[in-house]
Each structure stands twice: as C-alpha cells, then as structure tokens.
Write a protein that holds these residues in place. Structure first.
Motif, short mmCIF file in Angstrom:
data_model
loop_
_atom_site.label_atom_id
_atom_site.label_comp_id
_atom_site.label_asym_id
_atom_site.label_seq_id
_atom_site.Cartn_x
_atom_site.Cartn_y
_atom_site.Cartn_z
N ASP A 142 0.90 -1.31 0.06
CA ASP A 142 0.18 0.14 -0.08
C ASP A 142 0.94 1.11 0.07
N ALA A 143 1.96 1.25 0.92
CA ALA A 143 2.81 2.41 0.80
C ALA A 143 3.53 2.61 -0.34
N GLU A 144 3.83 1.51 -1.08
CA GLU A 144 4.41 1.62 -2.43
C GLU A 144 3.61 2.22 -3.53
N LEU A 145 2.43 1.79 -3.53
CA LEU A 145 1.33 2.01 -4.38
C LEU A 145 1.06 3.54 -3.95
N ALA A 146 0.98 3.89 -2.79
CA ALA A 146 0.82 5.61 -2.43
C ALA A 146 2.05 6.37 -3.04
N ALA A 147 3.10 5.81 -3.04
CA ALA A 147 4.33 6.63 -3.44
C ALA A 147 4.17 6.72 -4.97
N VAL A 148 3.72 5.95 -5.76
CA VAL A 148 3.61 6.02 -7.20
C VAL A 148 2.35 6.88 -7.49
N ILE A 149 1.25 6.63 -6.80
CA ILE A 149 -0.07 7.61 -7.02
C ILE A 149 0.34 9.09 -6.68
N GLY A 150 1.08 9.01 -5.57
CA GLY A 150 1.40 10.39 -4.90
C GLY A 150 2.22 11.25 -6.18
N HIS A 151 3.24 10.30 -6.87
CA HIS A 151 4.18 10.77 -7.68
C HIS A 151 3.26 11.44 -9.02
N THR A 206 13.68 17.34 -14.18
CA THR A 206 13.53 18.20 -13.30
C THR A 206 12.00 17.90 -12.71
N HIS A 207 11.40 17.79 -13.78
CA HIS A 207 9.78 17.23 -13.36
C HIS A 207 9.66 15.83 -12.58
N GLU A 208 10.45 15.24 -12.91
CA GLU A 208 10.39 13.68 -12.20
C GLU A 208 10.97 13.95 -10.71
N THR A 209 11.98 14.58 -10.74
CA THR A 209 12.41 14.84 -9.26
C THR A 209 11.51 15.42 -8.28
N GLU A 210 10.90 16.48 -8.92
CA GLU A 210 9.78 17.33 -8.14
C GLU A 210 8.72 16.53 -7.86
N ALA A 211 8.20 15.70 -8.75
CA ALA A 211 7.15 14.66 -8.58
C ALA A 211 7.50 13.75 -7.70
N ASP A 212 8.78 13.38 -7.47
CA ASP A 212 9.48 12.16 -6.46
C ASP A 212 9.12 12.93 -5.28
N ARG A 213 9.75 13.99 -5.12
CA ARG A 213 9.63 14.77 -3.62
C ARG A 213 8.46 14.88 -3.08
N ILE A 214 7.41 15.46 -4.16
CA ILE A 214 6.02 15.97 -3.55
C ILE A 214 5.37 14.63 -3.38
N GLY A 215 5.53 13.68 -4.08
CA GLY A 215 4.81 12.33 -4.01
C GLY A 215 5.29 11.76 -2.66
N VAL A 216 6.49 11.67 -2.14
CA VAL A 216 6.81 11.33 -0.85
C VAL A 216 6.08 12.04 0.29
N GLU A 217 6.17 13.35 0.16
CA GLU A 217 5.55 14.14 1.37
C GLU A 217 3.95 14.01 1.18
#
Length: 279
Positions: A142-151, A206-217
């Motif tokens: 669930d946490a990994e799925l949350a990471a990809v959806i959040g991304h 740049t977009h990928e990195t921003e999406a990674d960071r916001i998704g994590v939060e």
C-alpha cells in the motif's frame, strides 16, 4: 542543399523575433507551495495555455479513455483492486492542500485500467488512471502504491503538463511565423499537444525529481511510510535492468541518483509520517 541553406538563413533571421514573441507570451507562475521537501523552482507558463482550458481538455480526453475502457471490458474489472487503489488515492487527496489549497476542489477521479503496461498517470485537474500491469508486475505494498500515485498526482499539482504544453505552444508561435515565410510547419492545437505530453513525451528530469519529492510528502502526510518510494523505484528499475541508458542520455534520473534523492526526501518527511501515526 540550397533549400536547407535558405531555411537556415530564414531561421537565423527570425530566431530573435520568435524567441521574443514566445517569451512575451509567458509569465512566471507559482503552482504550489514548497512543502517540507522544498520544491521552489520558478515555472513559466504561456498565456495561450490557461489552467482552465487545459483542465477542460483533460476532462474530455479522460472521459473518452474511460468510455473506451468500459466498452472493452477493461474498466475497474477487479472490484477489490479498484477499492484499494481508490482508498489510497482518497487518503492522498486529503493532503493536496499542503501544496495548493485550490486542488482540494478539483474533481478528482480514479480508475483502474486493465493493461499489461506498467504505468499510472494523472491528468491536469486530477484525472487518475492506474494500470493493472503495474499492480500485477510490481506487486506494490500500500505504501509503495501510495508513492507511485502520489508521484503522478504531483505532476498535476505542479502543472507539469501545462508547462510542457506551454513550451510547445510558444514554440508554435515561432513556427507559425516560419510557416508564413517558408510554407513549412504551423501551430499545434491544445488537444493534440496535451495528448502528446501526457502519453508520448517523457517528463524531464526536473519534473520527475519534483514529482518524486512531492509524492513522498503526500504519502507521509497520508500515513504511508515515505521510505517505500525507494523500494518502489528499485522494483521499477529491476523490470528494465540492463535496458536503461546512462543518466546523461536519459530524461529520467538514474536509479542510483533517484534512490539517493528519495532517501533524503523520505528522511525530511519522517516527522510528518510519525505525526500521522506511522512508526
């Protein structure tokens, strides 16, 4: 050869005018707050591509895609799987206001599409799709799925599609000028530009990195272990082992740099995860 030379001269002569025209049509936009992860890059959007127009186009395209999937018997086929994806998504949506309050009023929608492709995406305005290939092949927690959806949600929150479409549309202004002189090229329409950006063109590093960071939060605020983003992308990387180009040749971060950045971001938001009841 002579034709190419002539076109080169025209391009050289019109280059400055086209750049000035394109820049004049753009303005600095603050799409989101920086959050705890510190996303603060200035973004430039074309006045030719309004947020409302792009969201309307996205909603129309999404409705068409969902309708096609339904007709093919490929929409939300597994009820339990769909409930799981939608439940995780709803928890994430509750925290989008941390980055942009107006997004709490978006007409969010989530569906699971039957496809072997390992993919998920979120269109402007919050129209989300998760493919069964991602769930079945990655087998995310669930946490990994949350990471990809959040991304994917983060791409929408930062309006990365609008940013890319703005670049295409601004460029088309120059092409229109060039077309008037050479008879070659022309302006791109909003619908085709959005389709290309969403489903053909890759996101920038740049977009990928921003999406990674916001998704994590987003995941941490929703009570999902942010460290799961690291294991998620490790699983993603294992699927393409041996086929990924070196980072300097790719628009995406390398697996090593992505893991390092995600680990740093996860550490920053661990207090948020703990506040949400995580351990």
């Amino acid at each position: 050869m002579h034709t190419k030379t002539a076109i080169s001269r025209v391009l050289s002569g019109l280059g400055a005018a086209c750049v000035i025209t394109a820049l004049a049509a753009c303005s600095t936009v603050q799409t989101t707050g920086s959050g705890s992860v510190g996303v603060e890059r200035k973004q430039y959007m074309s006045s030719m591509v309004s947020e409302q127009a792009l969201e309307q186009e996205a909603a129309q395209q999404y409705a068409t895609l969902v309708g096609q999937a339904k007709a093919q018997g490929a929409l939300d086929v597994d009820a339990a799987q769909t409930r799981r994806v939608q439940a995780i998504t709803q928890k994430l949506i509750q925290h989008v206001g941390s980055f942009r309050p107006d997004a709490t009023n978006w007409k969010w929608e989530t569906h699971v599409l039957s496809s072997d492709e390992v993919n998920a995406w979120c269109m402007p305005g919050g129209k989300i799709a998760v493919y069964t290939g991602l769930i079945n092949k990655i087998k995310p927690t669930d946490a990994e799925l949350a990471a990809v959806i959040g991304h994917e949600m983060a791409h929408a929150l930062r309006e990365h599609s609008r940013e890319q479409v703005s670049q295409k549309m601004a460029t088309s202004v120059g092409l229109s000028v060039l077309s008037a002189v050479t008879g070659v090229g022309g302006a791109a329409d909003l619908g085709s530009a959005l389709s290309e950006v969403m489903f053909t063109l890759p996101n920038s590093r740049t977009h990928e990195t921003e999406a990674d960071r916001i998704g994590v939060e987003l995941a941490a605020r929703a009570g999902y272990d942010p460290r799961a983003a690291v294991t998620l992308w490790q699983k993603m990387g294992s699927l393409s082992a041996g086929s990924s180009p070196p980072e300097f040749l790719s628009t995406h971060p390398s697996a090593a740099s992505r893991s390092s950045d995600l680990t740093e971001a996860a550490n920053k938001v661990m207090p948020l995860y703990q506040q949400a009841g995580g351990k």
